[in-house]
Design an enzyme around this catalytic site. Structure first.
Site, PDB file in Angstrom:
ATOM      1  N   LYS A  13       0.830  -1.211   0.000  1.00  0.00           N
ATOM      2  CA  LYS A  13       0.000   0.000   0.000  1.00  0.00           C
ATOM      3  C   LYS A  13       0.862   1.258   0.000  1.00  0.00           C
ATOM      4  O   LYS A  13       0.614   2.183  -0.759  1.00  0.00           O
ATOM      5  CB  LYS A  13      -0.894   0.057   1.249  1.00  0.00           C
ATOM      6  CG  LYS A  13      -1.866  -1.080   1.407  1.00  0.00           C
ATOM      7  CD  LYS A  13      -2.808  -0.828   2.578  1.00  0.00           C
ATOM      8  CE  LYS A  13      -2.132  -0.725   3.937  1.00  0.00           C
ATOM      9  NZ  LYS A  13      -1.557  -1.972   4.445  1.00  0.00           N
ATOM     10  N   ARG A  88      -8.989   0.907   9.013  1.00  0.00           N
ATOM     11  CA  ARG A  88      -8.568  -0.470   9.260  1.00  0.00           C
ATOM     12  C   ARG A  88      -9.632  -1.248  10.014  1.00  0.00           C
ATOM     13  O   ARG A  88      -9.441  -2.435  10.273  1.00  0.00           O
ATOM     14  CB  ARG A  88      -7.304  -0.460  10.113  1.00  0.00           C
ATOM     15  CG  ARG A  88      -5.997  -0.670   9.345  1.00  0.00           C
ATOM     16  CD  ARG A  88      -4.890  -0.564  10.360  1.00  0.00           C
ATOM     17  NE  ARG A  88      -3.669  -1.200  10.016  1.00  0.00           N
ATOM     18  CZ  ARG A  88      -2.606  -0.570   9.518  1.00  0.00           C
ATOM     19  NH1 ARG A  88      -2.669   0.707   9.222  1.00  0.00           N
ATOM     20  NH2 ARG A  88      -1.487  -1.221   9.316  1.00  0.00           N
ATOM     21  N   ARG A 123      11.728  -6.394   5.077  1.00  0.00           N
ATOM     22  CA  ARG A 123      11.531  -4.963   4.827  1.00  0.00           C
ATOM     23  C   ARG A 123      12.467  -4.114   5.682  1.00  0.00           C
ATOM     24  O   ARG A 123      12.733  -4.422   6.842  1.00  0.00           O
ATOM     25  CB  ARG A 123      10.080  -4.586   5.142  1.00  0.00           C
ATOM     26  CG  ARG A 123       9.815  -3.097   4.992  1.00  0.00           C
ATOM     27  CD  ARG A 123       8.371  -2.775   4.845  1.00  0.00           C
ATOM     28  NE  ARG A 123       7.619  -2.876   6.082  1.00  0.00           N
ATOM     29  CZ  ARG A 123       6.352  -2.539   6.197  1.00  0.00           C
ATOM     30  NH1 ARG A 123       5.678  -2.125   5.141  1.00  0.00           N
ATOM     31  NH2 ARG A 123       5.728  -2.664   7.347  1.00  0.00           N
ATOM     32  N   ARG A 156      11.639  -2.118  11.223  1.00  0.00           N
ATOM     33  CA  ARG A 156      10.622  -1.717  12.190  1.00  0.00           C
ATOM     34  C   ARG A 156      10.463  -2.814  13.238  1.00  0.00           C
ATOM     35  O   ARG A 156      10.524  -3.989  12.921  1.00  0.00           O
ATOM     36  CB  ARG A 156       9.284  -1.493  11.471  1.00  0.00           C
ATOM     37  CG  ARG A 156       9.222  -0.158  10.777  1.00  0.00           C
ATOM     38  CD  ARG A 156       8.043  -0.014   9.848  1.00  0.00           C
ATOM     39  NE  ARG A 156       6.778  -0.545  10.350  1.00  0.00           N
ATOM     40  CZ  ARG A 156       5.624  -0.413   9.713  1.00  0.00           C
ATOM     41  NH1 ARG A 156       5.569   0.243   8.561  1.00  0.00           N
ATOM     42  NH2 ARG A 156       4.522  -0.915  10.199  1.00  0.00           N
ATOM     43  N   ARG A 167      -0.086  -9.246  13.344  1.00  0.00           N
ATOM     44  CA  ARG A 167      -0.675  -8.197  12.490  1.00  0.00           C
ATOM     45  C   ARG A 167      -1.543  -8.815  11.397  1.00  0.00           C
ATOM     46  O   ARG A 167      -2.592  -8.272  11.045  1.00  0.00           O
ATOM     47  CB  ARG A 167       0.432  -7.342  11.875  1.00  0.00           C
ATOM     48  CG  ARG A 167       1.104  -6.452  12.907  1.00  0.00           C
ATOM     49  CD  ARG A 167       2.417  -5.905  12.398  1.00  0.00           C
ATOM     50  NE  ARG A 167       2.252  -4.954  11.325  1.00  0.00           N
ATOM     51  CZ  ARG A 167       3.246  -4.627  10.477  1.00  0.00           C
ATOM     52  NH1 ARG A 167       4.426  -5.182  10.587  1.00  0.00           N
ATOM     53  NH2 ARG A 167       3.030  -3.737   9.531  1.00  0.00           N
TER      54      ARG A 167
HETATM   55  P1  AMP Z   1       1.376   0.756   9.220  1.00  0.00           P
HETATM   56  O1  AMP Z   1       2.586   1.586   9.054  1.00  0.00           O
HETATM   57  O2  AMP Z   1       0.211   1.236   8.393  1.00  0.00           O
HETATM   58  O3  AMP Z   1       1.627  -0.719   9.045  1.00  0.00           O
HETATM   59  O4  AMP Z   1       0.902   0.952  10.752  1.00  0.00           O
HETATM   60  C1  AMP Z   1       1.732   0.569  11.809  1.00  0.00           C
HETATM   61  C2  AMP Z   1       0.947   0.463  13.096  1.00  0.00           C
HETATM   62  O5  AMP Z   1       0.331   1.719  13.395  1.00  0.00           O
HETATM   63  C3  AMP Z   1      -0.202  -0.534  13.090  1.00  0.00           C
HETATM   64  O6  AMP Z   1       0.221  -1.853  13.350  1.00  0.00           O
HETATM   65  C4  AMP Z   1      -1.059   0.027  14.218  1.00  0.00           C
HETATM   66  O7  AMP Z   1      -0.499  -0.253  15.487  1.00  0.00           O
HETATM   67  C5  AMP Z   1      -0.943   1.534  13.980  1.00  0.00           C
HETATM   68  N1  AMP Z   1      -1.970   2.006  13.019  1.00  0.00           N
HETATM   69  C6  AMP Z   1      -1.761   2.608  11.815  1.00  0.00           C
HETATM   70  N2  AMP Z   1      -2.913   2.904  11.219  1.00  0.00           N
HETATM   71  C7  AMP Z   1      -3.897   2.468  12.041  1.00  0.00           C
HETATM   72  C8  AMP Z   1      -5.313   2.462  11.974  1.00  0.00           C
HETATM   73  N3  AMP Z   1      -5.976   2.963  10.923  1.00  0.00           N
HETATM   74  N4  AMP Z   1      -5.997   1.930  13.032  1.00  0.00           N
HETATM   75  C9  AMP Z   1      -5.367   1.433  14.105  1.00  0.00           C
HETATM   76  N5  AMP Z   1      -4.030   1.389  14.217  1.00  0.00           N
HETATM   77  C10 AMP Z   1      -3.282   1.905  13.220  1.00  0.00           C
END
Ligand code: AMP
Length: 210
Positions: A13, A88, A123, A156, A167
């Site tokens: 994404k 999400r 990654r 990360r 996740r």
């Molecule tokens: P990402 O970089 O999009 O994979 O997000 C990393 C982490 O941020 C996720 O595993 C969640 O802990 C938090 N996070 C990001 N976006 C959301 C969302 N829309 N709802 C809830 N948690 C989020």
């Protein structure tokens, strides 16, 4: 054009959002990046989100909904935006509808779980600008250094194997129902994301007619 990028963590994404953002000249709003930035700056919201994020769990809906509500009011969103990593959950999608966000298109990038595990465990991301790389398939020009901003490439915490599995479970339970949600609204476009970044980009462009 207002676009949502949907898909499992590691489906691509963020990478596709970056390409689209340049092509359409509209901003990408990544809730994950906003939260990581808040964490780096030690804000109250960042500290609140830290334990959820490190464990690969979702940050509570009201926190992320607040972030997006504020961000969408900024001037640069007037001509469109790309949401990456939001919504999400169903309550987040409902909140977005209630905000009056006029979403034109939801791009669902589909990738099998095995491929995701390989991608995420390999990654690396720029600790400065967040640009993603991969130790095998998307190497930077210079080892360990971001092509764009010379920032250091790091893994990360939530890209470690147990957290990745967690996740993915959460994705299937909480986020996948959004596929039906947006299908019902007639906004869903499904794109195959298992091949190269370039092949996925081509599929994304053709899906939205750009
Ligand atoms: P990402 O970089 O999009 O994979 O997000 C990393 C982490 O941020 C996720 O595993 C969640 O802990 C938090 N996070 C990001 N976006 C959301 C969302 N829309 N709802 C809830 N948690 C989020």
């Amino acid at each position: 054009m207002n676009i949502i990028m949907l898909g499992a963590p590691g489906a691509g994404k963020g990478t596709q959002a970056a390409v689209l953002c340049e092509k359409l000249n509209i901003p990408t709003i990544s809730t994950g990046n906003i939260i990581r930035e808040a964490l780096k700056n030690g804000t109250e919201m960042g500290l609140k989100a830290k334990s959820f994020m490190d464990a690969g769990q979702l940050v509570p809906d009201e926190v992320v909904i607040g972030i997006v509500r504020d961000r969408l009011q900024e001037d640069d969103c007037k001509n469109g935006y790309i949401l990456d990593g939001f919504p999400r959950t169903i309550p987040q999608a409902e909140a977005l509808d209630e905000m009056g966000a006029d979403i034109n298109c939801v791009i669902d990038i589909e990738v099998a779980d095995e491929v995701i595990v390989n991608r995420l465990s390999g990654r690396r991301v720029c600790e400065n600008c967040g640009r993603p790389y991969h130790i095998e398939s998307l190497k930077p020009k210079k080892d360990g250094v971001c092509d764009d901003c010379n920032g250091a490439l790091v893994q990360r915490k939530d890209d470690q194997i147990d957290t990745i599995k967690n996740r993915l479970d959460i994705y299937h339970k909480e986020t996948e129902p959004l596929v039906k949600y947006y299908e019902k609204q007639g906004k869903l476009v499904v794109v195959e994301g298992k091949d190269t970044v370039a092949a996925t980009t081509e599929a994304v462009f053709s899906a939205i007619g750009v």
